[in-house]
Enzyme design. Structure first.
Site, mmCIF file in Angstrom:
data_model
loop_
_atom_site.group_PDB
_atom_site.id
_atom_site.type_symbol
_atom_site.label_atom_id
_atom_site.label_comp_id
_atom_site.label_asym_id
_atom_site.label_seq_id
_atom_site.Cartn_x
_atom_site.Cartn_y
_atom_site.Cartn_z
ATOM 1 N N LYS A 58 10.629 -16.347 28.270
ATOM 2 C CA LYS A 58 10.234 -17.706 28.659
ATOM 3 C C LYS A 58 8.717 -17.796 28.586
ATOM 4 O O LYS A 58 8.015 -16.978 29.156
ATOM 5 C CB LYS A 58 10.702 -18.003 30.082
ATOM 6 C CG LYS A 58 10.203 -19.329 30.645
ATOM 7 C CD LYS A 58 10.607 -19.456 32.111
ATOM 8 C CE LYS A 58 9.847 -20.561 32.794
ATOM 9 N NZ LYS A 58 9.998 -20.501 34.251
ATOM 10 N N LYS A 70 5.294 -30.674 40.978
ATOM 11 C CA LYS A 70 5.057 -29.660 42.007
ATOM 12 C C LYS A 70 3.885 -30.094 42.885
ATOM 13 O O LYS A 70 2.957 -30.723 42.403
ATOM 14 C CB LYS A 70 4.631 -28.335 41.354
ATOM 15 C CG LYS A 70 5.654 -27.610 40.551
ATOM 16 C CD LYS A 70 5.016 -26.330 39.986
ATOM 17 C CE LYS A 70 5.929 -25.579 39.070
ATOM 18 N NZ LYS A 70 7.081 -25.006 39.731
ATOM 19 N N ARG A 148 15.127 -22.756 32.352
ATOM 20 C CA ARG A 148 16.527 -22.638 31.941
ATOM 21 C C ARG A 148 16.766 -23.393 30.634
ATOM 22 O O ARG A 148 17.546 -22.970 29.794
ATOM 23 C CB ARG A 148 17.433 -23.179 33.040
ATOM 24 C CG ARG A 148 17.410 -22.325 34.288
ATOM 25 C CD ARG A 148 17.854 -23.152 35.512
ATOM 26 N NE ARG A 148 17.829 -22.378 36.731
ATOM 27 C CZ ARG A 148 16.729 -22.134 37.444
ATOM 28 N NH1 ARG A 148 15.566 -22.573 37.047
ATOM 29 N NH2 ARG A 148 16.795 -21.430 38.550
#
Length: 190
Positions: A58, A70, A148
């Site tokens: 990743k 965030k 993901r």
């Protein structure tokens, strides 16, 4: 580059990097980078004697969390969200130094899913349905779960390699829950 990713159907990785694609500087565009090392006897060896290890990393070069932004204090070290890809690249540097000592029947492929999860009008949104390289669809719930998505396309790519892998090793920083569970002194391996 993003044109080839579009042709490949890498809708997940492209969605993560969508805000960067509109930037005129192509170095910010998402990429799927593949590196390959082939041992001296790999092609001559019988198929059952070959080992093909694929490392998938990743590489989120910066993670704002996307539209699920965030808090600032959690963004400060998000340049390190590319640690999985850094490990893949570092492994190839190590291979270049020790190649003569490796099993001659081994092949190592490194795949790095690189993108910036930026915030903006082109960002993917909660509720979006994305299609990965393998044709499977994913509905986005949280745009801060971008790793993901990037890995979905990278792992799909890895599983479709012409020379099938005998092992796939996924390297990623995936969730703050691991830190909550194991603290800062251990890594989660699954």
């Amino acid at each position: 580059d993003h044109e080839k990713l579009t042709k490949m159907g890498a809708g997940c990785l492209l969605a993560v990097g969508a805000e960067s694609i509109k930037n005129q500087r192509k170095e910010y565009n998402p990429r799927l980078v593949a590196l390959e090392y082939t041992g001296a006897n790999y092609l001559k060896a019988k198929p059952r004697q070959r080992e093909h290890v694929v490392l998938v990393g990743k590489g989120i070069t910066y993670d704002t969390g996307g539209l699920c932004l965030k808090p600032t204090k959690y963004m400060l070290d998000m340049k390190s969200d590319m640690a999985g890809s850094a490990v893949v690249l570092s492994t190839f540097k190590a291979i270049s130094n020790i190649a003569s000592r490796l099993n001659p029947n081994i092949k190592v492929t490194g795949i790095m899913a690189l993108a910036e999860n930026a915030f903006g009008a082109s960002s993917y949104k909660p509720g979006d349905v994305l299609k990965a390289i393998n044709g499977k669809t994913v509905q986005v719930v949280d745009t801060d779960a971008e790793g993901r998505l990037a890995l979905a396309d990278a792992l799909s790519y890895a599983s479709d390699l012409k020379d099938p892998p005998t092992k796939i090793i996924d390297l990623a920083t995936l969730t703050g829950s691991i830190v909550s569970t194991l603290g800062a002194v251990a890594a989660g391996a699954m």
